[in-house]
Design an enzyme around this catalytic site. Structure first.
Site, PDB file in Angstrom:
ATOM      1  N   ASP A  29       0.833  -1.211   0.000  1.00 36.93           N
ATOM      2  CA  ASP A  29       0.000   0.000   0.000  1.00 36.93           C
ATOM      3  C   ASP A  29       0.863   1.254   0.000  1.00 36.93           C
ATOM      4  O   ASP A  29       0.506   2.258  -0.607  1.00 36.93           O
ATOM      5  CB  ASP A  29      -0.901   0.005   1.245  1.00 36.93           C
ATOM      6  CG  ASP A  29      -1.897  -1.128   1.205  1.00 36.93           C
ATOM      7  OD1 ASP A  29      -2.416  -1.418   0.113  1.00 36.93           O
ATOM      8  OD2 ASP A  29      -2.140  -1.745   2.262  1.00 36.93           O
ATOM      9  N   GLY A  30       2.012   1.175   0.690  1.00 34.54           N
ATOM     10  CA  GLY A  30       2.924   2.326   0.739  1.00 34.54           C
ATOM     11  C   GLY A  30       3.351   2.726  -0.673  1.00 34.54           C
ATOM     12  O   GLY A  30       3.405   3.921  -1.002  1.00 34.54           O
ATOM     13  N   ASN A  87      -5.928   8.051   1.835  1.00 32.58           N
ATOM     14  CA  ASN A  87      -6.319   7.426   3.107  1.00 32.58           C
ATOM     15  C   ASN A  87      -6.936   8.419   4.082  1.00 32.58           C
ATOM     16  O   ASN A  87      -8.065   8.275   4.484  1.00 32.58           O
ATOM     17  CB  ASN A  87      -5.108   6.801   3.801  1.00 32.58           C
ATOM     18  CG  ASN A  87      -4.812   5.396   3.315  1.00 32.58           C
ATOM     19  OD1 ASN A  87      -5.620   4.793   2.610  1.00 32.58           O
ATOM     20  ND2 ASN A  87      -3.660   4.878   3.674  1.00 32.58           N
ATOM     21  N   GLU A  88      -6.124   9.424   4.466  1.00 30.22           N
ATOM     22  CA  GLU A  88      -6.602  10.315   5.530  1.00 30.22           C
ATOM     23  C   GLU A  88      -5.719  11.536   5.719  1.00 30.22           C
ATOM     24  O   GLU A  88      -4.576  11.583   5.250  1.00 30.22           O
ATOM     25  CB  GLU A  88      -6.670   9.580   6.889  1.00 30.22           C
ATOM     26  CG  GLU A  88      -5.374   9.355   7.632  1.00 30.22           C
ATOM     27  CD  GLU A  88      -4.530   8.200   7.133  1.00 30.22           C
ATOM     28  OE1 GLU A  88      -3.419   8.471   6.625  1.00 30.22           O
ATOM     29  OE2 GLU A  88      -4.952   7.038   7.210  1.00 30.22           O
ATOM     30  N   ASN A  96      -7.600   5.025  10.628  1.00 27.44           N
ATOM     31  CA  ASN A  96      -8.968   5.163  11.136  1.00 27.44           C
ATOM     32  C   ASN A  96      -9.427   3.915  11.902  1.00 27.44           C
ATOM     33  O   ASN A  96     -10.032   4.009  12.966  1.00 27.44           O
ATOM     34  CB  ASN A  96      -9.902   5.427   9.946  1.00 27.44           C
ATOM     35  CG  ASN A  96     -11.369   5.335  10.291  1.00 27.44           C
ATOM     36  OD1 ASN A  96     -11.947   6.266  10.824  1.00 27.44           O
ATOM     37  ND2 ASN A  96     -11.982   4.189   9.982  1.00 27.44           N
ATOM     38  N   LYS A  97      -9.113   2.749  11.344  1.00 27.92           N
ATOM     39  CA  LYS A  97      -9.553   1.487  11.980  1.00 27.92           C
ATOM     40  C   LYS A  97      -8.865   1.325  13.340  1.00 27.92           C
ATOM     41  O   LYS A  97      -9.503   0.925  14.314  1.00 27.92           O
ATOM     42  CB  LYS A  97      -9.245   0.299  11.067  1.00 27.92           C
ATOM     43  CG  LYS A  97      -9.662  -1.031  11.641  1.00 27.92           C
ATOM     44  CD  LYS A  97      -9.448  -2.154  10.637  1.00 27.92           C
ATOM     45  CE  LYS A  97      -9.873  -3.486  11.208  1.00 27.92           C
ATOM     46  NZ  LYS A  97      -9.101  -3.889  12.384  1.00 27.92           N
ATOM     47  N   SER A  98      -7.572   1.653  13.382  1.00 24.92           N
ATOM     48  CA  SER A  98      -6.849   1.526  14.664  1.00 24.92           C
ATOM     49  C   SER A  98      -7.396   2.471  15.718  1.00 24.92           C
ATOM     50  O   SER A  98      -7.226   2.245  16.911  1.00 24.92           O
ATOM     51  CB  SER A  98      -5.360   1.818  14.471  1.00 24.92           C
ATOM     52  OG  SER A  98      -4.821   0.967  13.510  1.00 24.92           O
ATOM     53  N   ASP A 131      -5.244  14.013  21.937  1.00 22.35           N
ATOM     54  CA  ASP A 131      -3.958  13.826  21.238  1.00 22.35           C
ATOM     55  C   ASP A 131      -4.035  14.237  19.775  1.00 22.35           C
ATOM     56  O   ASP A 131      -3.031  14.628  19.184  1.00 22.35           O
ATOM     57  CB  ASP A 131      -3.519  12.357  21.317  1.00 22.35           C
ATOM     58  CG  ASP A 131      -2.915  12.039  22.674  1.00 22.35           C
ATOM     59  OD1 ASP A 131      -3.039  12.879  23.582  1.00 22.35           O
ATOM     60  OD2 ASP A 131      -2.317  10.956  22.807  1.00 22.35           O
ATOM     61  N   ARG A 152     -10.414  18.305  22.779  1.00 22.15           N
ATOM     62  CA  ARG A 152      -9.122  18.314  23.483  1.00 22.15           C
ATOM     63  C   ARG A 152      -8.625  16.892  23.544  1.00 22.15           C
ATOM     64  O   ARG A 152      -9.358  15.996  23.976  1.00 22.15           O
ATOM     65  CB  ARG A 152      -9.269  18.842  24.914  1.00 22.15           C
ATOM     66  CG  ARG A 152      -9.519  20.315  25.004  1.00 22.15           C
ATOM     67  CD  ARG A 152      -9.746  20.736  26.445  1.00 22.15           C
ATOM     68  NE  ARG A 152     -10.066  22.141  26.513  1.00 22.15           N
ATOM     69  CZ  ARG A 152     -11.263  22.659  26.257  1.00 22.15           C
ATOM     70  NH1 ARG A 152     -12.270  21.880  25.923  1.00 22.15           N
ATOM     71  NH2 ARG A 152     -11.459  23.968  26.348  1.00 22.15           N
TER      72      ARG A 152
HETATM   73  P1  NAP Z   1       3.456   2.344   7.171  1.00 23.62           P
HETATM   74  O1  NAP Z   1       4.060   1.928   8.451  1.00 23.62           O
HETATM   75  O2  NAP Z   1       4.254   2.285   5.918  1.00 23.62           O
HETATM   76  O3  NAP Z   1       2.097   1.527   6.888  1.00 23.62           O
HETATM   77  C1  NAP Z   1       1.339   1.050   7.918  1.00 23.62           C
HETATM   78  C2  NAP Z   1       0.526  -0.169   7.449  1.00 23.62           C
HETATM   79  O4  NAP Z   1      -0.734   0.298   6.971  1.00 23.62           O
HETATM   80  C3  NAP Z   1       1.161  -0.996   6.326  1.00 23.62           C
HETATM   81  O5  NAP Z   1       0.993  -2.361   6.664  1.00 23.62           O
HETATM   82  C4  NAP Z   1       0.340  -0.631   5.115  1.00 23.62           C
HETATM   83  O6  NAP Z   1       0.256  -1.689   4.141  1.00 23.62           O
HETATM   84  C5  NAP Z   1      -1.029  -0.410   5.759  1.00 23.62           C
HETATM   85  N1  NAP Z   1      -1.987   0.428   5.014  1.00 23.62           N
HETATM   86  C6  NAP Z   1      -1.790   1.559   4.301  1.00 23.62           C
HETATM   87  N2  NAP Z   1      -2.953   2.014   3.800  1.00 23.62           N
HETATM   88  C7  NAP Z   1      -3.918   1.143   4.215  1.00 23.62           C
HETATM   89  C8  NAP Z   1      -5.321   1.063   4.016  1.00 23.62           C
HETATM   90  N3  NAP Z   1      -5.993   1.971   3.312  1.00 23.62           N
HETATM   91  N4  NAP Z   1      -5.984   0.024   4.573  1.00 23.62           N
HETATM   92  C9  NAP Z   1      -5.331  -0.904   5.308  1.00 23.62           C
HETATM   93  N5  NAP Z   1      -4.013  -0.871   5.537  1.00 23.62           N
HETATM   94  C10 NAP Z   1      -3.319   0.131   4.995  1.00 23.62           C
HETATM   95  O7  NAP Z   1       2.847   3.806   7.431  1.00 23.62           O
HETATM   96  P2  NAP Z   1       3.024   5.202   6.698  1.00 23.62           P
HETATM   97  O8  NAP Z   1       3.736   5.034   5.396  1.00 23.62           O
HETATM   98  O9  NAP Z   1       3.529   6.136   7.694  1.00 23.62           O
HETATM   99  O10 NAP Z   1       1.486   5.588   6.402  1.00 23.62           O
HETATM  100  C11 NAP Z   1       0.745   4.997   5.374  1.00 23.62           C
HETATM  101  C12 NAP Z   1      -0.637   4.693   5.881  1.00 23.62           C
HETATM  102  O11 NAP Z   1      -0.547   3.692   6.880  1.00 23.62           O
HETATM  103  C13 NAP Z   1      -1.370   5.852   6.543  1.00 23.62           C
HETATM  104  O12 NAP Z   1      -2.083   6.581   5.585  1.00 23.62           O
HETATM  105  C14 NAP Z   1      -2.242   5.182   7.579  1.00 23.62           C
HETATM  106  O13 NAP Z   1      -3.573   4.938   7.128  1.00 23.62           O
HETATM  107  C15 NAP Z   1      -1.587   3.853   7.817  1.00 23.62           C
HETATM  108  N6  NAP Z   1      -1.033   3.860   9.171  1.00 23.62           N
HETATM  109  C16 NAP Z   1      -1.729   3.243  10.142  1.00 23.62           C
HETATM  110  C17 NAP Z   1      -1.273   3.278  11.454  1.00 23.62           C
HETATM  111  C18 NAP Z   1      -2.067   2.598  12.513  1.00 23.62           C
HETATM  112  O14 NAP Z   1      -2.980   1.845  12.155  1.00 23.62           O
HETATM  113  N7  NAP Z   1      -1.784   2.844  13.768  1.00 23.62           N
HETATM  114  C19 NAP Z   1      -0.104   3.926  11.785  1.00 23.62           C
HETATM  115  C20 NAP Z   1       0.612   4.534  10.748  1.00 23.62           C
HETATM  116  C21 NAP Z   1       0.112   4.505   9.453  1.00 23.62           C
HETATM  117  P3  NAP Z   1       1.543  -2.217   3.289  1.00 23.62           P
HETATM  118  O15 NAP Z   1       2.318  -3.061   4.246  1.00 23.62           O
HETATM  119  O16 NAP Z   1       0.957  -3.019   2.184  1.00 23.62           O
HETATM  120  O17 NAP Z   1       2.294  -1.007   2.835  1.00 23.62           O
END
Ligand code: NAP
Length: 269
Positions: free
Chosen positions: A49-50, A125-126, A167-169, A153, A151
């Site tokens: 996805d990245g 995504n967001e 969003n899901k997390s 994080d 108010r």
């Molecule tokens: P990253 O650590 O590279 O990616 C976090 C994980 O989120 C990876 O496993 C990625 O899949 C997966 N992902 C990305 N878009 C998704 C979607 N629409 N639905 C389900 N999983 C998805 O994080 P980053 O590069 O900083 O940010 C990329 C995206 O990751 C953000 O837009 C955010 O939505 C998500 N993210 C989630 C969290 C969390 O859930 N706490 C934290 C940080 C980021 P691949 O392994 O296939 O790349």
């Protein structure tokens, strides 16, 4: 003749698949191009996805014309429908070129700074905003009407396809991407006798919008549009609504949204 751009990440497996794909594409009528200025019809990402998020941000100027295809070599691959052992089927689809596509809603983020300059972004995504280490305080308006003072994080506003990401997390609902809606979720809101915010995810339709106005001490919040950090802004107001643009995926075959969710998060099949 259809033009196709291949966008792999640097992982050796992705590069090997790129080479294999280039060879297989010799069998069909199409032109492989290297630059967005060549106005590709298809962008084939190879990675997770990245990688798809990076390609989306790099090729935003041709979203009206281009169809994305994701080949999965990443970790999760929520957006990437094709597996490396399905290249023959994929190449056949490109050759047949039926033009069918599925499109997903995007988020338009418009930020007005305290100097009144505006910058605008598209998110797949967001948008997330946080202040650290102090509490983020901001007023939230829905359709220009004051709703609450938040108010906590931080906040996240996600598209339907982004609803399975951050969003899901945060406890947000998973939204089917045929719904034209955006969703706001809270990060660790302060809720007590003195301070109160809704504490539930909010989903709004296309003809509504959120406005977030940070208080003075929260104006230099950390802003993330998907994986991209937006730095150096002093924010007066953020306007969030569904974008007019949409992201198109080639649909040579259809992957049911809930199958994709099940595969990504449950994995029973
Ligand atoms: P990253 O650590 O590279 O990616 C976090 C994980 O989120 C990876 O496993 C990625 O899949 C997966 N992902 C990305 N878009 C998704 C979607 N629409 N639905 C389900 N999983 C998805 O994080 P980053 O590069 O900083 O940010 C990329 C995206 O990751 C953000 O837009 C955010 O939505 C998500 N993210 C989630 C969290 C969390 O859930 N706490 C934290 C940080 C980021 P691949 O392994 O296939 O790349």
């Amino acid at each position: 003749m259809k033009k196709l751009l291949i966008y792999p990440n640097n992982n050796p497996q992705s590069l090997a698949i790129e080479a294999e794909l280039r060879e297989k594409l010799l069998a069909v009528t199409c032109q492989i191009v290297d630059s967005p200025f060549d106005r590709p019809d298809y962008i084939v990402t190879i990675g997770g996805d990245g990688t798809l998020l990076s390609a989306f941000h790099e090729f935003q100027d041709c979203l009206d014309k281009v169809q994305f295809i994701g080949i999965h070599t990443g970790h999760l691959g929520f957006y990437t429908d094709w597996l490396p052992d399905e290249l023959d089927e994929l190449v056949k689809g490109i050759g047949n070129n039926d033009g069918k596509s599925t499109s997903y809603p995007l988020l338009r983020v418009t930020i007005r700074q305290t100097n009144q300059e505006e910058v605008s972004y598209l998110a797949l995504n967001e948008l997330s905003l946080r202040t650290f280490p102090s509490t983020m305080v901001c007023d939230i308006y829905v359709k220009d009407q004051f709703f609450e003072t938040f108010r906590g994080d931080g906040l996240c506003v996600a598209t339907p396809t982004g609803s399975t990401g951050l969003n899901k997390s945060l406890g947000g609902a998973i939204i089917h991407p045929r719904l034209d809606a955006i969703q706001m979720t809270e990060m660790a809101s302060l809720n007590n006798r003195v301070f109160r915010s809704l504490s539930s995810p909010m989903v709004i339709p296309r003809d509504e919008w959120f406005t977030v106005r940070p208080e003075v001490n929260s104006r230099e919040a950390l802003l993330m549009v998907d994986h991209l950090k937006i730095e150096g802004l002093i924010v007066e107001e953020i306007h969030l609504e569904l974008a007019e643009e949409r992201l198109h995926f080639a649909s040579f075959r259809h992957t049911h949204f809930w199958d994709r969710v099940e595969e990504s998060f449950i994995g029973n099949k």
